[in-house]
Design a protein around this motif. Structure first.
Motif, PDB file in Angstrom:
ATOM      1  N   VAL A 114      -2.945 -37.066 -38.665  1.00 26.72           N
ATOM      2  CA  VAL A 114      -2.299 -35.660 -38.026  1.00 26.72           C
ATOM      3  C   VAL A 114      -1.630 -35.460 -39.883  1.00 26.72           C
ATOM      4  O   VAL A 114      -2.565 -34.127 -40.314  1.00 26.72           O
ATOM      5  CB  VAL A 114      -1.419 -35.453 -37.817  1.00 26.72           C
ATOM      6  N   ARG A 115      -1.066 -36.203 -40.771  1.00 29.44           N
ATOM      7  CA  ARG A 115      -0.775 -36.557 -41.842  1.00 29.44           C
ATOM      8  C   ARG A 115      -2.050 -36.365 -43.201  1.00 29.44           C
ATOM      9  O   ARG A 115      -2.016 -35.043 -43.682  1.00 29.44           O
ATOM     10  CB  ARG A 115       0.024 -37.540 -42.193  1.00 29.44           C
ATOM     11  N   GLY A 116      -3.135 -37.022 -42.649  1.00 32.02           N
ATOM     12  CA  GLY A 116      -3.939 -36.564 -43.589  1.00 32.02           C
ATOM     13  C   GLY A 116      -5.012 -35.112 -43.129  1.00 32.02           C
ATOM     14  O   GLY A 116      -5.796 -34.794 -43.832  1.00 32.02           O
ATOM     15  N   PHE A 117      -5.191 -35.450 -41.517  1.00 32.27           N
ATOM     16  CA  PHE A 117      -5.940 -33.976 -41.360  1.00 32.27           C
ATOM     17  C   PHE A 117      -5.264 -32.630 -42.103  1.00 32.27           C
ATOM     18  O   PHE A 117      -5.723 -31.713 -42.230  1.00 32.27           O
ATOM     19  CB  PHE A 117      -6.061 -33.540 -39.809  1.00 32.27           C
ATOM     20  N   LEU A 118      -4.011 -32.572 -41.049  1.00 34.64           N
ATOM     21  CA  LEU A 118      -3.364 -31.073 -42.241  1.00 34.64           C
ATOM     22  C   LEU A 118      -2.798 -31.228 -43.788  1.00 34.64           C
ATOM     23  O   LEU A 118      -3.031 -29.856 -44.301  1.00 34.64           O
ATOM     24  CB  LEU A 118      -1.378 -30.675 -41.636  1.00 34.64           C
ATOM     25  N   GLY A 119      -3.087 -32.314 -44.639  1.00 35.24           N
ATOM     26  CA  GLY A 119      -2.528 -32.262 -46.007  1.00 35.24           C
ATOM     27  C   GLY A 119      -0.867 -32.601 -45.352  1.00 35.24           C
ATOM     28  O   GLY A 119      -0.337 -31.777 -46.407  1.00 35.24           O
ATOM     29  N   THR A 147      -5.151 -33.482 -29.272  1.00 32.10           N
ATOM     30  CA  THR A 147      -5.996 -33.234 -30.578  1.00 32.10           C
ATOM     31  C   THR A 147      -6.898 -31.591 -29.995  1.00 32.10           C
ATOM     32  O   THR A 147      -6.993 -30.844 -30.988  1.00 32.10           O
ATOM     33  CB  THR A 147      -7.113 -33.671 -30.134  1.00 32.10           C
ATOM     34  N   TRP A 148      -6.001 -30.812 -29.189  1.00 35.23           N
ATOM     35  CA  TRP A 148      -6.427 -29.914 -28.379  1.00 35.23           C
ATOM     36  C   TRP A 148      -5.358 -28.290 -29.625  1.00 35.23           C
ATOM     37  O   TRP A 148      -5.808 -27.214 -29.230  1.00 35.23           O
ATOM     38  CB  TRP A 148      -5.888 -29.319 -27.080  1.00 35.23           C
ATOM     39  N   GLN A 149      -4.362 -28.908 -29.808  1.00 39.19           N
ATOM     40  CA  GLN A 149      -3.730 -28.054 -30.530  1.00 39.19           C
ATOM     41  C   GLN A 149      -4.196 -27.841 -31.818  1.00 39.19           C
ATOM     42  O   GLN A 149      -3.252 -27.257 -33.276  1.00 39.19           O
ATOM     43  CB  GLN A 149      -1.827 -28.655 -30.781  1.00 39.19           C
ATOM     44  N   PHE A 150      -5.184 -28.736 -32.802  1.00 36.62           N
ATOM     45  CA  PHE A 150      -5.664 -28.307 -33.614  1.00 36.62           C
ATOM     46  C   PHE A 150      -7.230 -27.977 -34.160  1.00 36.62           C
ATOM     47  O   PHE A 150      -7.917 -28.002 -33.089  1.00 36.62           O
ATOM     48  CB  PHE A 150      -5.829 -30.153 -34.283  1.00 36.62           C
ATOM     49  N   ASN A 151      -7.319 -26.648 -34.825  1.00 33.46           N
ATOM     50  CA  ASN A 151      -8.303 -25.778 -35.407  1.00 33.46           C
ATOM     51  C   ASN A 151      -9.220 -25.948 -36.085  1.00 33.46           C
ATOM     52  O   ASN A 151      -8.453 -25.490 -36.904  1.00 33.46           O
ATOM     53  CB  ASN A 151      -7.898 -24.922 -34.945  1.00 33.46           C
ATOM     54  N   VAL A 152     -10.595 -26.992 -36.323  1.00 38.60           N
ATOM     55  CA  VAL A 152     -10.874 -27.303 -37.988  1.00 38.60           C
ATOM     56  C   VAL A 152     -11.186 -25.903 -38.301  1.00 38.60           C
ATOM     57  O   VAL A 152     -11.418 -25.773 -39.626  1.00 38.60           O
ATOM     58  CB  VAL A 152     -11.934 -28.446 -38.031  1.00 38.60           C
ATOM     59  N   PRO A 160      -4.358 -20.985 -33.160  1.00 35.95           N
ATOM     60  CA  PRO A 160      -3.831 -19.860 -32.791  1.00 35.95           C
ATOM     61  C   PRO A 160      -2.909 -19.710 -31.299  1.00 35.95           C
ATOM     62  O   PRO A 160      -2.824 -19.708 -30.496  1.00 35.95           O
ATOM     63  CB  PRO A 160      -4.518 -18.632 -32.441  1.00 35.95           C
ATOM     64  N   GLY A 161      -1.488 -18.886 -31.268  1.00 36.97           N
ATOM     65  CA  GLY A 161      -0.351 -18.689 -30.787  1.00 36.97           C
ATOM     66  C   GLY A 161       0.058 -20.556 -30.516  1.00 36.97           C
ATOM     67  O   GLY A 161       1.135 -20.387 -29.584  1.00 36.97           O
ATOM     68  N   LEU A 162       0.136 -21.571 -30.858  1.00 33.93           N
ATOM     69  CA  LEU A 162       0.392 -23.283 -30.623  1.00 33.93           C
ATOM     70  C   LEU A 162       2.040 -22.753 -30.364  1.00 33.93           C
ATOM     71  O   LEU A 162       2.120 -23.554 -29.150  1.00 33.93           O
ATOM     72  CB  LEU A 162       0.334 -23.575 -31.877  1.00 33.93           C
ATOM     73  N   THR A 163       3.433 -22.454 -31.208  1.00 37.55           N
ATOM     74  CA  THR A 163       4.228 -21.968 -31.099  1.00 37.55           C
ATOM     75  C   THR A 163       4.976 -21.747 -30.184  1.00 37.55           C
ATOM     76  O   THR A 163       5.178 -22.248 -29.126  1.00 37.55           O
ATOM     77  CB  THR A 163       4.908 -21.096 -32.164  1.00 37.55           C
ATOM     78  N   GLU A 164       3.872 -20.291 -29.703  1.00 39.15           N
ATOM     79  CA  GLU A 164       4.467 -20.087 -28.284  1.00 39.15           C
ATOM     80  C   GLU A 164       3.648 -21.102 -27.186  1.00 39.15           C
ATOM     81  O   GLU A 164       4.194 -21.588 -25.952  1.00 39.15           O
ATOM     82  CB  GLU A 164       3.328 -18.616 -27.811  1.00 39.15           C
ATOM     83  N   ILE A 165       2.481 -21.945 -27.061  1.00 39.71           N
ATOM     84  CA  ILE A 165       1.711 -23.152 -26.199  1.00 39.71           C
ATOM     85  C   ILE A 165       3.559 -24.030 -25.898  1.00 39.71           C
ATOM     86  O   ILE A 165       4.072 -24.367 -24.991  1.00 39.71           O
ATOM     87  CB  ILE A 165       0.894 -23.268 -26.485  1.00 39.71           C
ATOM     88  N   LEU A 201      -8.640 -19.365 -27.004  1.00 46.21           N
ATOM     89  CA  LEU A 201      -7.145 -18.676 -27.944  1.00 46.21           C
ATOM     90  C   LEU A 201      -8.529 -18.945 -29.699  1.00 46.21           C
ATOM     91  O   LEU A 201      -7.764 -17.911 -30.776  1.00 46.21           O
ATOM     92  CB  LEU A 201      -5.990 -19.231 -27.886  1.00 46.21           C
ATOM     93  N   ARG A 202      -8.894 -19.820 -30.072  1.00 46.13           N
ATOM     94  CA  ARG A 202      -9.859 -20.399 -30.978  1.00 46.13           C
ATOM     95  C   ARG A 202     -10.660 -18.534 -31.172  1.00 46.13           C
ATOM     96  O   ARG A 202     -11.139 -18.236 -32.577  1.00 46.13           O
ATOM     97  CB  ARG A 202     -10.487 -21.579 -30.625  1.00 46.13           C
ATOM     98  N   ASP A 203     -11.261 -18.425 -29.870  1.00 46.01           N
ATOM     99  CA  ASP A 203     -12.239 -17.068 -29.630  1.00 46.01           C
ATOM    100  C   ASP A 203     -10.848 -15.932 -30.402  1.00 46.01           C
ATOM    101  O   ASP A 203     -11.568 -14.502 -30.143  1.00 46.01           O
ATOM    102  CB  ASP A 203     -12.540 -16.726 -28.988  1.00 46.01           C
ATOM    103  N   GLY A 204      -9.485 -16.037 -30.451  1.00 46.55           N
ATOM    104  CA  GLY A 204      -8.613 -14.626 -30.612  1.00 46.55           C
ATOM    105  C   GLY A 204      -8.760 -14.296 -29.492  1.00 46.55           C
ATOM    106  O   GLY A 204      -7.637 -12.746 -29.344  1.00 46.55           O
TER     107      GLY A 204
END
Length: 220
Positions: A114-119, A147-152, A160-165, A201-204
């Motif tokens: 996660v550290r590498g993916f998000l920087g 991994t479902w919470q990440f969106n490249v 999108p909306g991760l905090t609410e989820i 969510l990824r599609d808005g």
């Protein structure tokens, strides 16, 4: 993981007295090779798998309580059809539970990943988890990030909306049930066909629709 890192053969002395068998070295070697091929952190993976198997109790399907059966279906380990097939003697509950666990844990990332993916620095990740901006679970003493919470495709690389989820599901469901829900097409999420919550969510899509689905589940 090479052969010289494979654990010793598991003898009957290290198994319950009623096990009555010895695991061959070749079987252990093949398991080690499979783990090395599938897992990005083989040492952790084999440790977590071992702990999960040791925690299992020998049981048959007719001994499982109703709440455990419900969890197995909610987590995605079984559908009603596969449950009926397996409980009729076409498999063991331990095998199917292990299969579901394998699928779920392979769909998680380590802290380093996660550290590498998000920087992000580790401290920032810890703060995000503490404030409900990242979803992490502890498995075998290590933080893992589904991994479902990440969106490249997103600038923030987060769904999108991760905090609410996270706020919505944290107190309601086990992390594996959350993973199953997020990956399952829902009849109320319809764009070009039924969509999973992640795709929606990824599609808005409007997160309120997902909130309504989860809250409605409280009454079913």
């Amino acid at each position: 993981m090479t052969d010289n890192h494979a654990p010793d053969a598991v003898t009957s002395e290290r198994l319950p007295k009623n096990a009555g068998f010895q695991v061959p070295d070749e079987a252990v070697r093949r398991l080690a090779e499979a783990v090395a091929r599938l897992a990005n952190d083989p040492d952790y993976f084999i440790q977590a798998l071992t702990e999960m198997l040791l925690a299992m109790e020998p049981t048959s399907f007719d001994e499982l309580p109703e709440n455990e059966v419900r969890f197995l279906m909610e987590s995605g380990a079984f559908t009603a059809e596969t449950w009926a097939s397996t409980s009729e003697g076409k498999g063991s509950p331990q095998l199917r539970m292990t299969e579901g666990w394998l699928v779920d844990i392979l769909a998680t990332m380590s802290l380093d990943d996660v550290r590498g993916f998000l920087g992000w620095e580790e401290e920032r990740i810890g703060v995000a988890v503490a404030h409900g901006h990242l979803y992490a679970v502890e498995i075998s003493g290590s933080l893992r990030f589904p991994t479902w919470q990440f969106n490249v495709g997103s600038p923030a690389k987060l769904l999108p909306g991760l905090t609410e989820i996270i706020e919505l599901v944290m107190s309601r469901w086990h992390w594996r049930s959350v993973a199953g829900f997020m990956a399952t097409p829902q009849s109320d999420l319809v764009a070009k066909g039924r969509q999973t919550p992640v795709a929606w969510l990824r599609d808005g899509g409007d997160i309120k629709v997902i909130i309504d689905i989860v809250e409605a589940a409280d009454w079913t």
